[in-house]
Each structure stands twice: as structure tokens, then as C-alpha cells.
Design an enzyme around this catalytic site. Structure first.
Site, mmCIF file in Angstrom:
data_model
loop_
_atom_site.group_PDB
_atom_site.id
_atom_site.type_symbol
_atom_site.label_atom_id
_atom_site.label_comp_id
_atom_site.label_asym_id
_atom_site.label_seq_id
_atom_site.Cartn_x
_atom_site.Cartn_y
_atom_site.Cartn_z
ATOM 1 N N LYS A 1 47.719 35.586 51.812
ATOM 2 C CA LYS A 1 46.464 35.347 51.468
ATOM 3 C C LYS A 1 45.508 34.421 52.379
ATOM 4 O O LYS A 1 46.026 33.687 53.302
ATOM 5 C CB LYS A 1 46.608 34.244 50.211
ATOM 6 C CG LYS A 1 45.363 34.005 49.390
ATOM 7 C CD LYS A 1 45.813 33.147 48.053
ATOM 8 C CE LYS A 1 44.727 33.041 47.292
ATOM 9 N NZ LYS A 1 44.871 32.066 46.040
ATOM 10 N N SER B 1 43.741 34.205 41.778
ATOM 11 C CA SER B 1 42.595 34.591 42.913
ATOM 12 C C SER B 1 43.376 35.424 43.939
ATOM 13 O O SER B 1 42.693 35.955 44.812
ATOM 14 C CB SER B 1 42.220 33.115 43.515
ATOM 15 O OG SER B 1 43.210 32.359 44.007
ATOM 16 N N SER C 1 46.936 31.442 39.912
ATOM 17 C CA SER C 1 46.578 32.474 40.958
ATOM 18 C C SER C 1 47.699 33.363 41.507
ATOM 19 O O SER C 1 47.607 34.110 42.280
ATOM 20 C CB SER C 1 45.987 31.812 41.892
ATOM 21 O OG SER C 1 44.618 31.703 41.599
HETATM 22 N N1 GLN Z 1 41.735 31.383 38.019
HETATM 23 C C1 GLN Z 1 41.762 29.877 38.161
HETATM 24 C C2 GLN Z 1 40.436 29.527 38.675
HETATM 25 O O1 GLN Z 1 39.600 30.184 38.784
HETATM 26 C C3 GLN Z 1 42.900 29.617 39.072
HETATM 27 C C4 GLN Z 1 42.748 29.856 40.366
HETATM 28 C C5 GLN Z 1 44.082 29.643 41.100
HETATM 29 O O2 GLN Z 1 44.947 29.373 40.836
HETATM 30 N N2 GLN Z 1 43.537 29.115 42.652
HETATM 31 O O3 GLN Z 1 40.492 28.387 39.185
#
Ligand code: GLN
Length: 487
Positions: free
Chosen positions: A80, A155, A179
Site C-alpha cells: 500500500k 482504504s 481498511s
Molecule cells: N473507512 C474508514 C475511514 O474512512 C477506515 C479507514 C482505515 O481503516 N484506514 O476512516
């Protein structure tokens, strides 16, 4: 196809000299060439560098290096775009870091390299890991390999899609509120978020420091266990990493879960849960029971507050963490008449709309007069959520839930409605607030269209061995993880 092997299958072939690290790396690069024009998992990759690393791995194999010493020898792993790799771009899918190259390796990257992995490629994500669909990437929306009109989750959407599309054998992502687990569920692969403190965060660009954890995406539970053993452990450069001993997690995969007590939280089977998701998870619970587990109904009464608490704590921490992107120290600089104008022009041009929304929200909840009403109260409710789990774990060894309320949604479906988007994390967020480990693994498919469904298992703090043992026993008694998208 070499690129669709698991890590353990590849290791067996390498040991018998049936293939080479160069061949498997080339197979991944060929697959990227073939499919990534429609998937967009990768932001960039350096093919000659990947092949040079593969040749070095082949030389080490020829010189007698063994899997016991270097468990990831010759395994292509992509990352990532939030993890630092020396001399590679580090952009967090943000314009503000468009031209930034990392001067050092993250601890997990050092560990992957020492274990022999071929670390290549930058995977797409929501900008600064804020989002659930990769639609917040400043560059491109990654597509779900099962249906390219749909999102892969986020994400870490690129990390999940790359594994599901067999573009590499495994990837790393980060999980602040789901995420890793949410995109793994939507793409039909395994995603593991370790206990907070299990894996060093040094070299992970911080989003919300009290929630962030790094973890693997893999094709099966054994591979996730292999990678967890490699990347775990205390690191002086991350004071929140914990000096717990690091076991060989693959040794925990005995296949035996007789007598294990698994809790089913009644608050997780609520309105809005898709019928096919409900059915698949119920069938998985029956399967766990058939394998000898005892299913116990439990209650996690503060679940309802999780999303609200998360969006106060995560944005508060993000507003502080992202202050460093000021146009002076890193990346983009838009000149101004004075420093204040330089800051605001740089941040105005460099951050996308969701990141700005979070910085504004986070600054607000920390501001004097509102700190007690929002931030402090959210911290107290966070403690209640953690206590819910610790209390449940007095009765049960694990908790089982759906990973997401629905299968993958269409690109564009929720991008204008932040609240709907935030609710797609409803089952994954509590795990980060409580600091406990969680894994998502395939447990079925929707029909028409055929889309993966994920099962989430949550464990006690540092209970990864039991967590992985149960996940593995379930996985090996089903064939969901063997299904592949038609690309
Ligand atoms: N979808 C969640 C957010 O928008 C989690 C994101 C993550 O775990 N980095 O914050």
C-alpha cells in the site's frame, strides 16, 4: 499459473527447484500487464528492480538458503502506498506527496526484505487511508476484480484487488477502522489486522496513531500466518509496539477447534444487513459448530456508538498527524507571500476533499470549548467499547460477525453521501477502538452478480494464534478461498 500460487505452494516449488523467483516475479508482472489496465490496483511499479531482487533471491536459493531462515524467499509482495520503502515513491495516493521518495525502509519492509521477499510496487488506496472504496485516491479508483463496475473496498483497495486478481502473491495494507478487513471481504481474499502493538508502525504514514495497524492480504490463512510471524515484534522506533514473544503462527494451524467458544453478538445482526450476507454468515457459524466449536450468544451493548466515536477520535488524530504536510518539510510546495499563505495554498492544492473534511472535523472536536464535549467523551465511550469485548472474552474465545453489511457496491453509489460511506465500516471499527486482532476470510458469494462475502473473526488481545487456528479450520473445511474472478 505461478502468480496464483499461495506462498506455501510457491515455497514447495522453489525448494524442489521446479520454478525460480524470476519466473514467479515475471508471471506477476505479466499478469499486471494483462489485467491492471482495468483493475488499477497499482499506482506504479519498477519491473527491472523487481526482477533484480528476484535474481538475488534465486542466487540465495542456489547458495542453500532455506525457508526456515528466510520464510518469504522469492515471494513477490506489493505494498500500500502508505508504507515507506527506501528509494521508492511514498505518496499515500495524495497530490501533496506526488513527488516524494522515501529515504528509509519501514520496519515491516526491513523485515520482509530480511525474510527474502521481493518488495515491489505501490498500491492504490484512499488518500491518506481515509475512505472505504478507493474513490478518494487522488489518481484513480481501483476496480473490484469480480465486477469492474464496483469498488474493491478501502482504504487498502489496491492491496486487496492485487491479491484477488493474482497480480502478486500477497500484499500489505493498513487498518485504522477496517481498511484491511473490509476490502479483503469485498474482493474475496484474507485480510488480517493484528492486535494494536503487535506490529511496528515505524515507516507507516500515520492516519490515527492510536488505531493504525499494518497487516497482510493473502490467498489463505496459512500465508497470513507466515507473514504475521515475519512482521511482528517489538521495535524501539515505535514505543507502542509490545515486547510479547513472536510465535511461529503457522504452528497454531492445527485444524482442531473442538470446544472453542465463539460468541455471536446480537447487536451485529441488525437492519440493513444484506440477506445474502446474513445467510452466508449464518451458514459459516453452522460450519464452525460442525467443526466442534460452541456458539454462544453475547452482547456488545455499546456497538451503536462505534462509528460516531471513531469519526471523532480518528479525525482528531488525523488533524494532528497531517499538520506536518505544510509545504516546507515534504512534497508539494505552492509559494505564497508569507508562510501562512504558503501553508494554506499548499494544503488547499495538495489535499483532496475527504482529507480536508476530516482535518476540519478533527480540528473542531479538539478546539477549546468542544474538547470535553466531543473528544474527551469519545475517549470514554471508546473505553466502554473495549470493556464490552473484554467482558465478552471472559465467556468466549472468539467473536464472529459479518465483515461488511453488503457485498461490494457500485463505484459512485456512495461517493456523494459520506454518512452512507462511513456506515460501510460499521462491523470493522469496534475492533480498532478496542485494539484487538481481527481477520476477514471468504465465506460465500452473492448471486447475480457473483460477489464475495467476508466472515470476520475477532480475538483477544495478542490472541492471534487462536484467531488464526479457527479461521484456518473453517477455511480448510470450505472451498470459498479457491474461487477466482474471471479476468
Ligand atoms: N473507512 C474508514 C475511514 O474512512 C477506515 C479507514 C482505515 O481503516 N484506514 O476512516
Amino acid at each position: 499459473m505461478l502468480n496464483s500460487l499461495t506462498i506455501s505452494e510457491l515455497a514447495a516449488k522453489l525448494a524442489k527447484r521446479e520454478t525460480s523467483a524470476r519466473e514467479v516475479t515475471q508471471a506477476c508482472l505479466d499478469q499486471i500487464q494483462r489485467v491492471d489496465g482495468s483493475i488499477h490496483a497499482f499506482l506504479s511499479y519498477d519491473a527491472p528492480d523487481a526482477l533484480a531482487q528476484a535474481d538475488a533471491a534465486d542466487q540465495a536459493i542456489a547458495a542453500g538458503a532455506t525457508r526456515a531462515e528466510r520464510p518469504l524467499l522469492g515471494v513477490p509482495i506489493a505494498l500500500k502506498d502508505v508504507l515507506a520503502v527506501k528509494n521508492q515513491p511514498l505518496g499515500c495516493a495524495s497530490k501533496i506527496l506526488a513527488k516524494f521518495t522515501s529515504p528509509y525502509d519501514a520496519t515491516v519492509v526491513e523485515k520482509l526484505k530480511a525474510a527474502g521477499a521481493i518488495v515491489f510496487g505501490r498500491l492504490n488506496m484512499d488518500e491518506f487511508a481515509m475512505g472505504s472504496s478507493t474513490e478518494n485516491s487522488a489518481y484513480v479508483t481501483t476496480r473490484n476484480p469480480w465486477d469492474t463496475s464496483r469498488i474493491p473496498g478501502g482504504s487498502s483497495g489496491g492491496s486487496a484487488a492485487a491479491v484477488a486478481a493474482d497480480e502478486c502473491l500477497a500484499t500489505l495494507g493498513s487498518d485504522t477502522g477496517g481498511s484491511i478487513r473490509q476490502p479483503a471481504a469485498l474482493c474475496g481474499c484474507v485480510g488480517l489486522k493484528p492486535t494494536y502493538g503487535r506490529v511496528s508502525r515505524y515507516g507507516l504514514v500515520a492516519f490515527a496513531s492510536s488505531l493504525d495497524q499494518i497487516g497482510p492480504f493473502t490467498k489463505d490463512i496459512r500465508d497470513a500466518s507466515t507473514i504475521l510471524s515475519v512482521i511482528s515484534g517489538r521495535d524501539e522506533r515505535d514505543s507502542t509496539s509490545v515486547p510479547e514473544p513472536v510465535p511461529d503462527y503457522t504452528a497454531a494451524l492445527t485444524g482442531n477447534i473442538k470446544g472453542l467458544k465463539i460468541g455471536l453478538p446480537k447487536e451485529y445482526f441488525i437492519g440493513g444487513l444484506d440477506k445474502e450476507v446474513t445467510d452466508a454468515v449464518n451458514a459459516a457459524v453452522k460450519q464452525l459448530e460442525k467443526l466442534g466449536a460452541e456458539i454462544v450468544e453475547i452482547s456488545l451493548p455499546h456497538t451503536d456508538y462505534a462509528v460516531a466515536v471513531y469519526y471523532i477520535i480518528a479525525t482528531a488524530e488525523a488533524s494532528a498527524n497531517l499538520a506536518r504536510f505544510d509545504g516546507i518539510r515534504y512534497g508539494l510546495r505552492v509559494d505564497g507571500a508569507d508562510p501562512i499563505e504558503l501553508y494554506s495554498k499548499t494544503r488547499g492544492a495538495g489535499f483532496g476533499p475527504e482529507v480536508k473534511r476530516r482535518i476540519i472535523l478533527g480540528t473542531y472536536v479538539l478546539s477549546s470549548g468542544y474538547y470535553d464535549a466531543y473528544y474527551l467523551r469519545a475517549q470514554k465511550v471508546r473505553t466502554l467499547i473495549r470493556q464490552d469485548f473484554l467482558k465478552a472474552f471472559e465467556k468466549v474465545d472468539l467473536v464472529v460477525t459479518p465483515t461488511t453489511p453488503t457485498p461490494a457496491f457500485k463505484a459512485g453509489e456512495k461517493s456523494d453521501d459520506p454518512m452512507q460511506m462511513y456506515l460501510s465500516d460499521i462491523f470493522t471499527i469496534s475492533c480498532n477502538l478496542a485494539g484487538i486482532p481481527g481477520v476477514s476470510l471468504p465465506c460465500g458469494f452473492s448471486t447475480n452478480p457473483k460477489l464475495p462475502i467476508g466472515l470476520q473473526l475477532l480475538g483477544k488481545p495478542f490472541g492471534e494464534e487462536t484467531l488464526l487456528r479457527a479461521a484456518h479450520a473453517y477455511e480448510q473445511s470450505t472451498a470459498w478461498h479457491k474461487e477466482r474472478p474471471n479476468l
